[in-house]
Design an enzyme around this catalytic site. Structure first.
Site, PDB file in Angstrom:
ATOM      1  N   HIS A 147       0.910  -0.761  -0.171  1.00 58.72           N
ATOM      2  CA  HIS A 147       0.186   0.079  -0.335  1.00 58.72           C
ATOM      3  C   HIS A 147       0.982   1.630   0.102  1.00 58.72           C
ATOM      4  O   HIS A 147       1.759   1.588   0.082  1.00 58.72           O
ATOM      5  CB  HIS A 147      -1.253  -0.557   1.669  1.00 58.72           C
ATOM      6  N   GLU A 180       7.996   1.448   5.180  1.00 55.79           N
ATOM      7  CA  GLU A 180       7.520   0.206   5.916  1.00 55.79           C
ATOM      8  C   GLU A 180       7.387  -1.153   5.098  1.00 55.79           C
ATOM      9  O   GLU A 180       7.183  -1.014   4.244  1.00 55.79           O
ATOM     10  CB  GLU A 180       5.746   0.376   5.810  1.00 55.79           C
ATOM     11  N   HIS A 197       4.188   7.056   3.686  1.00 62.00           N
ATOM     12  CA  HIS A 197       5.015   5.841   3.464  1.00 62.00           C
ATOM     13  C   HIS A 197       4.386   5.064   2.131  1.00 62.00           C
ATOM     14  O   HIS A 197       3.214   4.956   1.867  1.00 62.00           O
ATOM     15  CB  HIS A 197       4.967   5.303   5.082  1.00 62.00           C
TER      16      HIS A 197
END
Length: 134
Positions: A7, A130, A79
């Site tokens: 994502h 991440e 992010h």
């Protein structure tokens, strides 16, 4: 080492308005808001055919994205999340290569109920990364 893009996270000052924009204007399927108190955010996932957009909104005064929204009052990309097959092996390899893992370096359970780690943006051309266990 990295797998597919899981994502892209966007910090938003108004979660309801951002959710309506993706749902009503762009015609996307969006999840209900999910509080993540251990991460200090509430998230909404926008489902796309090949990935997701994660809308992030501060949860509580000590939210880690509050400072981001103070600097970027309209919101913005916070992010990028990539999947990895083995988060511990990925962490160890990255640390050996000089990358900094944020926090205490131990995976935490993320919004998808899978272990996640964050990598310092100064080590990745200004992008907070991440990693999520696939």
């Amino acid at each position: 080492m990295i797998g597919r893009l899981n994502h892209v996270a966007i910090a938003v000052p108004d979660l309801s308005a951002a959710t309506a924009l993706y749902r009503d204007t762009l015609g996307a399927t969006v999840s209900d808001p999910v509080p993540q108190p251990e991460h200090g955010v509430t998230v909404v996932f926008v489902e796309l055919p090949n990935t997701k957009i994660e809308l992030l909104h501060p949860l509580g005064e000590n939210s880690p994205i509050a400072a981001f929204l103070e600097r970027n009052s309209s919101g913005g990309i916070h992010h990028v999340c990539y999947e990895v097959d083995d988060i511990i092996a990925a962490r160890d390899r990255l640390k050996e290569q000089g990358a900094r893992v944020l926090g205490d370096g131990e995976p935490k359970i993320g919004a998808h109920d899978k272990p996640v780690l964050f990598l310092h943006p100064k080590d990745f051309v200004g992008t907070l990364i991440e990693l999520e266990q696939a």
